[in-house]
Motif scaffolding. Structure first.
Motif, PDB file in Angstrom:
ATOM      1  N   ARG A 264      49.740  40.069  32.730  1.00  9.82           N
ATOM      2  CA  ARG A 264      49.507  39.897  31.727  1.00  9.82           C
ATOM      3  C   ARG A 264      48.667  38.938  31.044  1.00  9.82           C
ATOM      4  N   LEU A 265      47.160  39.629  30.860  1.00  7.45           N
ATOM      5  CA  LEU A 265      46.125  38.894  30.502  1.00  7.45           C
ATOM      6  C   LEU A 265      45.583  38.652  28.871  1.00  7.45           C
ATOM      7  N   PHE A 266      44.635  37.507  28.979  1.00  5.18           N
ATOM      8  CA  PHE A 266      43.976  37.293  27.577  1.00  5.18           C
ATOM      9  C   PHE A 266      42.711  37.274  27.381  1.00  5.18           C
ATOM     10  N   VAL A 267      42.127  38.275  27.067  1.00  2.00           N
ATOM     11  CA  VAL A 267      40.437  38.924  26.952  1.00  2.00           C
ATOM     12  C   VAL A 267      39.644  38.259  26.435  1.00  2.00           C
ATOM     13  N   GLU A 268      38.641  37.216  26.112  1.00  2.00           N
ATOM     14  CA  GLU A 268      38.219  37.158  24.585  1.00  2.00           C
ATOM     15  C   GLU A 268      36.520  37.180  25.603  1.00  2.00           C
ATOM     16  N   GLU A 269      36.039  37.589  24.725  1.00  2.00           N
ATOM     17  CA  GLU A 269      34.981  37.608  24.636  1.00  2.00           C
ATOM     18  C   GLU A 269      33.753  38.386  26.274  1.00  2.00           C
ATOM     19  N   GLY A 270      35.008  39.287  26.950  1.00  2.00           N
ATOM     20  CA  GLY A 270      35.067  39.443  28.173  1.00  2.00           C
ATOM     21  C   GLY A 270      34.940  38.400  29.131  1.00  2.00           C
ATOM     22  N   ARG A 271      35.744  37.680  28.685  1.00  2.00           N
ATOM     23  CA  ARG A 271      36.365  36.843  30.537  1.00  2.00           C
ATOM     24  C   ARG A 271      37.817  36.966  30.062  1.00  2.00           C
ATOM     25  N   THR A 295      41.606  32.874  35.394  1.00  3.42           N
ATOM     26  CA  THR A 295      40.942  32.628  35.027  1.00  3.42           C
ATOM     27  C   THR A 295      39.660  31.487  34.834  1.00  3.42           C
ATOM     28  N   GLU A 296      39.035  32.621  33.820  1.00  2.00           N
ATOM     29  CA  GLU A 296      37.660  32.290  33.432  1.00  2.00           C
ATOM     30  C   GLU A 296      37.046  33.129  34.293  1.00  2.00           C
ATOM     31  N   ALA A 297      37.409  34.105  35.007  1.00  2.00           N
ATOM     32  CA  ALA A 297      36.206  35.590  35.069  1.00  2.00           C
ATOM     33  C   ALA A 297      35.907  36.705  34.126  1.00  2.00           C
ATOM     34  N   LYS A 298      35.050  37.075  34.451  1.00  3.27           N
ATOM     35  CA  LYS A 298      33.935  38.212  33.699  1.00  3.27           C
ATOM     36  C   LYS A 298      34.977  39.568  34.042  1.00  3.27           C
ATOM     37  N   TYR A 299      35.904  39.699  33.071  1.00  2.11           N
ATOM     38  CA  TYR A 299      36.607  41.579  32.945  1.00  2.11           C
ATOM     39  C   TYR A 299      35.924  42.483  34.315  1.00  2.11           C
ATOM     40  N   GLU A 300      35.390  42.220  34.742  1.00  5.85           N
ATOM     41  CA  GLU A 300      35.281  43.685  35.498  1.00  5.85           C
ATOM     42  C   GLU A 300      35.496  43.616  36.189  1.00  5.85           C
ATOM     43  N   GLU A 301      34.686  44.358  37.622  1.00  8.90           N
ATOM     44  CA  GLU A 301      35.466  44.510  39.089  1.00  8.90           C
ATOM     45  C   GLU A 301      34.645  43.206  40.622  1.00  8.90           C
ATOM     46  N   ALA A 302      33.484  43.468  39.816  1.00  9.54           N
ATOM     47  CA  ALA A 302      32.643  42.647  41.121  1.00  9.54           C
ATOM     48  C   ALA A 302      33.096  41.010  40.962  1.00  9.54           C
ATOM     49  N   SER A 303      33.606  40.223  39.607  1.00 14.28           N
ATOM     50  CA  SER A 303      33.989  39.435  39.202  1.00 14.28           C
ATOM     51  C   SER A 303      35.343  39.166  39.301  1.00 14.28           C
ATOM     52  N   GLU A 306      34.947  39.160  42.809  1.00 12.17           N
ATOM     53  CA  GLU A 306      34.796  37.338  43.577  1.00 12.17           C
ATOM     54  C   GLU A 306      35.993  35.948  43.343  1.00 12.17           C
ATOM     55  N   ALA A 307      36.373  37.167  42.501  1.00 12.12           N
ATOM     56  CA  ALA A 307      37.674  35.551  41.611  1.00 12.12           C
ATOM     57  C   ALA A 307      38.135  35.732  42.735  1.00 12.12           C
ATOM     58  N   LEU A 308      39.119  36.587  43.781  1.00 10.01           N
ATOM     59  CA  LEU A 308      40.146  36.454  44.135  1.00 10.01           C
ATOM     60  C   LEU A 308      39.866  36.438  45.859  1.00 10.01           C
ATOM     61  N   GLU A 309      38.566  36.393  46.073  1.00 11.46           N
ATOM     62  CA  GLU A 309      38.129  36.312  47.672  1.00 11.46           C
ATOM     63  C   GLU A 309      38.865  35.755  48.688  1.00 11.46           C
ATOM     64  N   GLY A 310      39.005  34.283  47.934  1.00 10.83           N
ATOM     65  CA  GLY A 310      39.727  33.113  48.777  1.00 10.83           C
ATOM     66  C   GLY A 310      40.777  32.714  48.616  1.00 10.83           C
ATOM     67  N   VAL A 311      41.657  34.069  47.708  1.00  7.16           N
ATOM     68  CA  VAL A 311      43.077  34.494  47.313  1.00  7.16           C
ATOM     69  C   VAL A 311      43.177  35.385  48.647  1.00  7.16           C
ATOM     70  N   ASP A 312      45.252  35.067  49.108  1.00  4.52           N
ATOM     71  CA  ASP A 312      45.821  36.145  49.643  1.00  4.52           C
ATOM     72  C   ASP A 312      47.025  36.480  49.210  1.00  4.52           C
ATOM     73  N   VAL A 313      46.743  37.571  48.253  1.00  4.48           N
ATOM     74  CA  VAL A 313      47.261  38.656  47.326  1.00  4.48           C
ATOM     75  C   VAL A 313      48.541  39.184  48.044  1.00  4.48           C
ATOM     76  N   GLU A 314      48.150  39.876  49.422  1.00  4.62           N
ATOM     77  CA  GLU A 314      49.091  40.085  50.004  1.00  4.62           C
ATOM     78  C   GLU A 314      50.888  39.621  50.276  1.00  4.62           C
ATOM     79  N   LYS A 315      50.201  37.890  50.529  1.00  7.37           N
ATOM     80  CA  LYS A 315      51.307  37.092  50.551  1.00  7.37           C
ATOM     81  C   LYS A 315      51.666  37.051  48.965  1.00  7.37           C
ATOM     82  N   LEU A 316      51.114  36.806  48.298  1.00  4.54           N
ATOM     83  CA  LEU A 316      51.600  36.372  46.858  1.00  4.54           C
ATOM     84  C   LEU A 316      52.597  37.767  46.341  1.00  4.54           C
TER      85      LEU A 316
END
Length: 333
Positions: A264-271, A295-303, A306-316
Motif C-alpha cells: 500500500r503506497l500513498f504517492v503524492e507528486e511522484g514521491r 518513504t520519500e523515494a520517487k515512484y519510478e524504477e531507478a529511485s 536505489e532506495a532498496l539498495e541496502g535492504v535485504d528484501v529476500e530475508k524480510l
C-alpha cells in the motif's frame, strides 16, 4: 526437551506473552514445548492488516478476542476446541522455514494415535485433503519458535464466520470453501476422546513417558509477573493488534511461493509519502525497514532500486527477491 505448562490459561494475550517470554528469556539448551488453548479469538499474522482479515461486526457481536502474534503467516481462529503447540528452540541456521523439522513429532504422534496426518504444501498438516493444522515461525537473536494449531473439536461455523476469505488463497469467497477445507482431528480418531485426553496422549507420544513424568520448566513468580506485564504492554494493545493502516492510493498484491505480499503506497507528486507492506509471508526481521527505505523515494524504477539498495528484501519477505518486489511496487506482476 522440556515441557512448559501454561497453568491452564485460556487468555490469548497471556499465552502469546508466555510464548514470547520463553523465547527471549528462558534457557533453551534442551528446547521447550508449550501447549495452550485459547478462548474464542482470531490470531493475526505479524504482517497482516487486521481490519481486512476479520469480520469485525461478527467478532464484536460474539466477544471474540483479536490478537496479533509475532510470527508471519495468515490469520487463524482459536477456540476451546483448538490445541496450540509451540516448539521453542535455538535457531541452528537451517531451522527457519523448515516446517517439517517441527511438525514431524506432531504428525508422528498423530499417526500413532490412528490419524493419517502429514505435512503438505508450505505449512499445513492435512488428513487426506483436509487441513487440521496451520503453522508459523518467528526467529530473533539465534532463537526461534515454530508453532501451530491442532483443530481438535473447533466450531467450524465460527471459523468460517469470523475470518474473511481472500480469493488469492481460495478459489471461492464463500464460507463453504473454508468449512470444506478444514476438519477436526476428532473426526479421524479411532476412539472418541476429550481435549484433555488428547493433550495427554500427545505428551505421551512426544516425550515417550506418562504426562506426570514429563520433564518441565520451572517458572518463578518473577517470571510470571514479567509475562503479565508483556501481555498488557503488547498483546492487549490496540496499537499492536489493530494499528498500522495508513491511507493509500496505490494498492497491489501478488501470491509468491512464500505467501501473499500486499503493498500500500500513498504517492503524492511522484514521491511515496507513506508505505505499508502486508501479507502472510514468512520473513525474518521487520518490514518497517523496507517501508522506511521507500518513504520519500520517487515512484519510478531507478529511485526504488536505489532506495532498496541496502535492504535485504529476500530475508524480510521470506524469499521474494528485490527484483520481484520492485516489479510488484510498479504493478508489473
Amino acid at each position: 526437551m522440556l515441557f512448559l505448562s501454561n497453568e491452564g490459561m485460556h487468555d490469548p494475550a497471556m499465552n502469546l506473552a508466555l510464548e514470547e517470554y520463553a523465547l527471549r528469556n528462558l534457557p533453551l539448551e534442551d528446547g521447550i514445548l508449550l501447549f495452550y488453548v485459547n478462548e474464542p479469538s482470531i490470531i493475526i499474522g505479524k504482517n497482516q492488516n487486521t481490519i481486512e482479515e476479520i469480520d469485525r461486526e461478527y467478532v464484536e457481536a460474539n466477544g471474540i478476542h483479536v490478537v496479533r502474534r509475532l510470527s508471519g503467516g495468515g490469520a487463524v481462529y482459536h477456540d476451546l476446541g483448538n490445541l496450540n503447540f509451540s516448539f521453542i528452540t535455538k535457531d541452528e541456521g537451517d531451522s527457519f522455514r523448515n516446517f517439517a523439522k517441527f511438525t514431524k513429532p506432531v504428525t508422528d504422534a498423530l499417526r500413532r494415535m490412528g490419524v493419517d496426518a502429514e505435512l503438505s504444501g508450505r505449512n499445513d498438516i492435512l488428513v487426506g485433503e483436509r487441513k487440521i493444522s496451520g503453522n508459523a515461525q518467528f526467529a530473533a537473536k539465534g532463537r526461534m519458535y515454530s508453532h501451530g494449531t491442532l483443530l481438535f473439536d473447533s466450531d467450524m461455523e465460527r471459523v468460517a464466520s469470523a475470518l474473511r476469505v481472500k480469493p488469492m488463497k481460495f478459489e471461492s469467497k464463500s464460507t463453504k470453501s473454508v468449512r470444506s477445507r478444514v476438519a477436526n482431528i476428532s473426526e479421524f480418531l479411532p476412539e472418541p476422546m476429550t481435549m484433555e485426553q488428547f493433550r495427554a496422549a500427545l505428551l505421551r507420544e512426544i516425550f515417550g513417558t506418562e504426562p506426570d513424568r514429563v520433564p518441565t520448566v520451572d517458572m518463578t513468580a518473577d517470571d510470571w509477573e514479567a509475562v503479565r506485564k508483556l501481555a498488557d504492554a503488547r498483546y492487549r494493545s490496540w496499537e499492536w493488534n489493530y494499528g498500522r493502516s495508513p491511507k493509500s492510493n496505490v494498492q497491489h498484491a501478488h501470491k509468491f511461493p512464500s505467501g501473499i505480499v500486499d503493498i500500500r503506497l500513498f504517492v503524492e507528486e511522484g514521491r511515496i509519502s507513506s508505505c505499508a507492506i502486508y501479507g502472510d509471508f514468512f520473513g525474518t526481521g521487520d518490514v518497517g525497514e523496507a517501508e522506511a527505505a521507500l518513504t520519500e523515494a520517487k515512484y519510478e524504477e531507478a529511485s526504488l532500486r536505489e532506495a532498496l539498495e541496502g535492504v535485504d528484501v529476500e530475508k524480510l519477505l521470506g524469499g521474494v527477491s528485490r527484483e520481484e518486489f520492485i516489479d510488484l511496487l510498479l504493478l508489473k506482476i
